[in-house]
Design an enzyme around this catalytic site. Sequence first.
Site, mmCIF file in Angstrom:
data_model
loop_
_atom_site.group_PDB
_atom_site.id
_atom_site.type_symbol
_atom_site.label_atom_id
_atom_site.label_comp_id
_atom_site.label_asym_id
_atom_site.label_seq_id
_atom_site.Cartn_x
_atom_site.Cartn_y
_atom_site.Cartn_z
ATOM 1 N N LEU A 50 0.857 -1.179 0.000
ATOM 2 C CA LEU A 50 0.000 0.000 0.000
ATOM 3 C C LEU A 50 0.897 1.235 0.000
ATOM 4 O O LEU A 50 1.801 1.347 0.833
ATOM 5 C CB LEU A 50 -0.909 -0.011 1.230
ATOM 6 C CG LEU A 50 -1.946 1.107 1.355
ATOM 7 C CD1 LEU A 50 -3.132 0.611 2.189
ATOM 8 C CD2 LEU A 50 -1.391 2.375 2.001
ATOM 9 N N GLY B 245 -0.537 8.705 -1.239
ATOM 10 C CA GLY B 245 -0.152 9.895 -1.989
ATOM 11 C C GLY B 245 0.422 9.604 -3.350
ATOM 12 O O GLY B 245 1.511 10.069 -3.698
ATOM 13 N N SER C 286 -0.962 10.250 -6.497
ATOM 14 C CA SER C 286 -1.511 10.943 -7.666
ATOM 15 C C SER C 286 -0.446 11.683 -8.458
ATOM 16 O O SER C 286 -0.679 12.033 -9.628
ATOM 17 C CB SER C 286 -2.617 11.919 -7.246
ATOM 18 O OG SER C 286 -2.099 12.931 -6.395
ATOM 19 N N SER C 287 0.722 11.925 -7.848
ATOM 20 C CA SER C 287 1.774 12.663 -8.545
ATOM 21 C C SER C 287 3.111 12.421 -7.842
ATOM 22 O O SER C 287 3.176 11.776 -6.793
ATOM 23 C CB SER C 287 1.469 14.171 -8.566
ATOM 24 O OG SER C 287 1.443 14.685 -7.242
ATOM 25 N N GLY C 288 4.176 12.951 -8.434
ATOM 26 C CA GLY C 288 5.476 13.004 -7.782
ATOM 27 C C GLY C 288 6.065 11.662 -7.421
ATOM 28 O O GLY C 288 5.932 10.669 -8.154
ATOM 29 N N ILE C 289 6.719 11.614 -6.256
ATOM 30 C CA ILE C 289 7.396 10.400 -5.819
ATOM 31 C C ILE C 289 6.406 9.259 -5.635
ATOM 32 O O ILE C 289 6.709 8.107 -5.958
ATOM 33 C CB ILE C 289 8.176 10.655 -4.517
ATOM 34 C CG1 ILE C 289 9.306 11.660 -4.749
ATOM 35 C CG2 ILE C 289 8.756 9.353 -3.959
ATOM 36 C CD1 ILE C 289 10.018 12.090 -3.477
ATOM 37 N N TYR D 201 6.634 22.536 8.090
ATOM 38 C CA TYR D 201 6.960 21.323 7.343
ATOM 39 C C TYR D 201 8.085 20.547 8.018
ATOM 40 O O TYR D 201 7.979 19.334 8.236
ATOM 41 C CB TYR D 201 7.352 21.705 5.917
ATOM 42 C CG TYR D 201 7.776 20.545 5.047
ATOM 43 C CD1 TYR D 201 6.825 19.693 4.499
ATOM 44 C CD2 TYR D 201 9.115 20.328 4.758
ATOM 45 C CE1 TYR D 201 7.209 18.629 3.686
ATOM 46 C CE2 TYR D 201 9.509 19.267 3.947
ATOM 47 C CZ TYR D 201 8.552 18.427 3.413
ATOM 48 O OH TYR D 201 8.934 17.381 2.620
#
Length: 281
Positions: free
Chosen positions: A8, A11, A13-16, A154
Amino acid sequence: MTTTRITLITGTSSGIGLAAAVAVARTGHHVVATMRDTARSGALLAAAGAAGVADRIEVARLDVTDPGSVEACVAGVVARHGRLDAVVNNAGAGYVGTVEQDGLEPVRAAMEVNFFGVVDVTRAALPHLRAVGGRVVTVTSVGGVVGQPFNEAYCAAKFAVEGFMESLAPVAATVGVKVSVVEPGAVASEFVASQGLDIPALLTAAGPYAPALGAYVDRTRAAFDQAQTPEQAAESVVAALTAEHPPFRVQTSERARAFVGAKLADLDGSTVQRLTGGWVG
């Protein structure tokens, strides 16, 4: 129960996350690629099709900030496949600002996604990972080791994730679960584009911090011009999932290794303060 390894990833949908889903599927894992809004799965499915692994990627909804969504997603994976072999905690959100100007809400929001979401997904997965000797791989950041100007919220969340995982790792090892963190540096497309930053508006609102913020933005844009690709960063995720004895801490590039190494050798903090102080002045 299937004998195929089930991974599993949050996150995606994009990027890494997207790159990791495709790369992990290439190793033969069946990937449950999760995202908060499954309507954004088009890019992932296109990449999976181009790589010839569409049959090994299953899109599922997961909002890591919603405990009900976490429970339902993990339970659904186990119900459908009979097992869960690995979790890759990748979902996260950046934030640029400083606390005097912006208050506590951005700090709380960053902690919800980048820290509490990771903790909750890991907690829900652990009983199933124990059953198969599984793995937890968490994508943190060099910002989880080195505090960076205008990234207070962050970095605080990523520091917390690193502390949580470093503490969990030896405990999880006693029940057969391996824990690793993957620390990317600059990854192409993530700074201005993915955060939707309005730099002129930020500078206008920054008041006395405007000169420092302007210097930081210029320096960071230059750093992202030399960024690695999401696919390059995803190679470290795959390595952490597939190595027989994965290290706890993995950087995704030589630049990231040098940056993290400077902090880990900096006993009094002066080296990092000189370095990051130069970014804002």
